[in-house]
Design a protein around this motif. Structure first.
Motif, PDB file in Angstrom:
ATOM      1  N   PRO A   1       0.824  -1.212   0.000  1.00 14.88           N
ATOM      2  CA  PRO A   1       0.000   0.000   0.000  1.00 14.88           C
ATOM      3  C   PRO A   1       0.857   1.260   0.000  1.00 14.88           C
ATOM      4  N   HIS A   2       0.438   2.242  -0.760  1.00 15.75           N
ATOM      5  CA  HIS A   2       1.124   3.532  -0.821  1.00 15.75           C
ATOM      6  C   HIS A   2       0.427   4.454   0.174  1.00 15.75           C
ATOM      7  N   ASN A   3       0.967   4.490   1.402  1.00 14.85           N
ATOM      8  CA  ASN A   3       0.257   5.148   2.497  1.00 14.85           C
ATOM      9  C   ASN A   3       0.113   6.651   2.300  1.00 14.85           C
ATOM     10  N   VAL A   4       1.106   7.286   1.735  1.00 13.35           N
ATOM     11  CA  VAL A   4       0.998   8.729   1.481  1.00 13.35           C
ATOM     12  C   VAL A   4      -0.133   9.011   0.517  1.00 13.35           C
ATOM     13  N   MET A   5      -0.298   8.171  -0.500  1.00 13.91           N
ATOM     14  CA  MET A   5      -1.398   8.361  -1.448  1.00 13.91           C
ATOM     15  C   MET A   5      -2.737   8.037  -0.801  1.00 13.91           C
ATOM     16  N   TYR A   6      -2.765   7.047   0.093  1.00 11.38           N
ATOM     17  CA  TYR A   6      -4.006   6.790   0.849  1.00 11.38           C
ATOM     18  C   TYR A   6      -4.413   8.044   1.617  1.00 11.38           C
ATOM     19  N   PHE A   7      -3.428   8.685   2.238  1.00 14.33           N
ATOM     20  CA  PHE A   7      -3.700   9.901   3.001  1.00 14.33           C
ATOM     21  C   PHE A   7      -4.266  11.000   2.104  1.00 14.33           C
TER      22      PHE A   7
END
Length: 467
Positions: free
Chosen positions: A362-368
């Motif tokens: 998962p790309h957490n910065v993009m989730y944010f």
């Protein structure tokens, strides 16, 4: 007439694209195209421009304009899928999503509106900062709506003598109506949805306290700088008298505790009784919770002396406006949410694919950022639910091995609900109350200018060091 013309225009766009077959039984987001988002874009543009470009028409007819966009959403669904499908979509939006949302907002609005803080507060930079900090601290306990309704009127009274006070309300929306609610499921609707999906009650407290403290502290520092600058440009006033405050309507504090108990009770008590209303399942504990919230609101109206509400300037018009506008939003968002839920098979596939890195992690910065930006415009509660499901929907895994992903989704939904007036319900309510009190609040786009200039840099820093 307006709603028929809108529906006809959108219907022609939809049918010309060949997106759907009339025989389909349900709204399939994978087969929808961007034209289905036009009513939702329309209600957003109407809310954004109405108070600014045609204020008299807006204040007298916002309910009719909202109805027009709702009809423009449901009419093509009925035409292409059939009236039963449109009816089922309407019932699901009204009873499955909107009802509990607006009942909780209504109960907190009524109960908090019965708490009167009186005294001789004067809106100096120190007093304003203290009120904002206190509101931010209690928002995760009494909810962002409860904290906003308790403190917005004392804040407005304290700053009524100042010629420039809109910035105080803007920061109030940032902190008290949004960011302060990040530490418990009681604070903000998205986190409550996560709690109902299995996220532990104190998970957000344990995992988001440092980031919330960082964002809140940064905003308070920026506010102090702006407020001191504004105060220096204002005419000098006499020395403030010694501080003396009184709190009236204390019975409402007990009623807020009952609201919290009703919410927790509905989450822990699962009798397994479900009623099906036109395809929408309604669980017994949720129905009893909503009924209890209505009773608590009525008790507040009965037990609180009228003079306390009169002194607060309490009226039902702000909650009426919120209820009508969000009813239209919940209807207009039906096809948008269907397209989001279609995931990689739907029109939003390019956006949703951005949350997964090349190695499958998962790309957490993009989730944010994606959760946050969509929360600012689509309402943060349903957006949180979509990205919660996109991340797998397994609360046990999200709380452990995927904890950074769940934290990113939670922060995005809560923090960036502050980006627009419609990102979180208390935002628009505070805007309406401030406008009633004569505060020259910025319009929809003016507020976005404030939020983007101040919040986005802070969120960029958070992305670099806190996610």
């Amino acid at each position: 007439m307006v709603s028929r013309l809108l529906a006809a225009a959108i219907f022609s766009l939809l049918t010309s694209s060949g997106a759907l077959a009339a025989s389909d039984a349900a709204l399939d987001g994978a087969r929808l195209n961007w034209a289905w988002a036009l009513p939702f874009a329309g209600i957003l543009v109407t809310i954004a421009t109405g108070p600014l470009l045609f204020p008299r028409l807006w204040h007298h007819h916002y309910d009719k304009l909202s109805l027009a966009w709702a009809v423009a959403t449901l009419t093509p669904i009925a035409a292409l899928y059939g009236a039963p499908a449109a009816g089922a979509a309407l019932v699901h939006a009204a009873l499955g999503e909107y009802l509990s949302f607006i009942v909780l907002i209504f109960a907190l609005y009524v109960v908090a509106g019965g708490i009167l803080i009186s005294g001789n507060l004067r809106g100096t930079p120190l007093v304003n900062t203290a009120l904002l900090a206190f509101g931010t601290a209690i928002a995760s306990v009494v909810g962002t709506t409860g904290a906003a309704m308790i403190l917005i009127r004392p804040l407005l009274r304290a700053n009524a003598h100042r010629p420039s006070n809109a910035h105080v309300v803007v920061f109030f929306i940032f902190l008290v109506c949004n960011i302060g609610g990040a530490l418990s499921p009681l604070g903000d609707p998205p986190l409550f949805i996560g709690f109902l999906k299995g996220v532990s009650f104190f998970w957000t407290t344990q995992h988001l306290w440092a980031q919330t403290l960082l964002v809140s502290a940064a905003l308070l520092v920026v506010f102090v700088v702006i407020d001191i600058g504004q105060a220096r440009r204002e005419p000098a006033t006499g020395k403030a008298p010694p501080l003396a405050l009184q709190v009236h309507g204390l019975i409402n504090l007990l009623l807020i505790a009952l609201i919290i108990a009703a919410i927790l009770g509905s989450a822990f008590w699962r009798p397994g009784v479900t009623f099906d209303v036109y395809g929408t399942p309604l669980e017994l504990q949720n129905l009893l919770r909503d009924a209890a919230l209505v009773v608590i609101a009525l008790l507040s109206l009965w037990l609180t002396p009228d003079e306390h509400r009169d002194a607060n300037g309490f009226s039902f018009e702000p909650i009426r406006e919120v209820a009508i506008l969000f009813a239209a939003i919940f209807i207009c968002i039906i096809p948008v949410m269907a397209m989001l839920q279609a995931g990689a098979a739907g029109p939003f596939a390019p956006l949703l694919s951005a949350v997964t890195m090349h190695n499958g992690e998962p790309h957490n910065v993009m989730y944010f950022w994606l959760t946050g930006m969509l929360s600012g415009f689509l309402d943060n509660a349903p957006t949180y639910l979509v990205f919660f499901g996109l991340a797998g929907g397994d609360a046990a895994e999200l709380m452990t091995t995927m904890a950074p992903t769940l934290a990113a989704i939670s922060m995005g939904a809560v923090y960036m609900g502050a980006l627009t007036y419609i990102g979180n319900a208390p935002n628009f309510m505070v805007y309406a109350i401030a406008g009633e009190r004569g505060v020259n609040m910025p319009g929809f786009f003016g507020y976005m200018a404030w939020s983007f200039v101040i919040l986005i840099p802070i969120f960029i820093v958070l992305s670099l060091f806190g996610i």
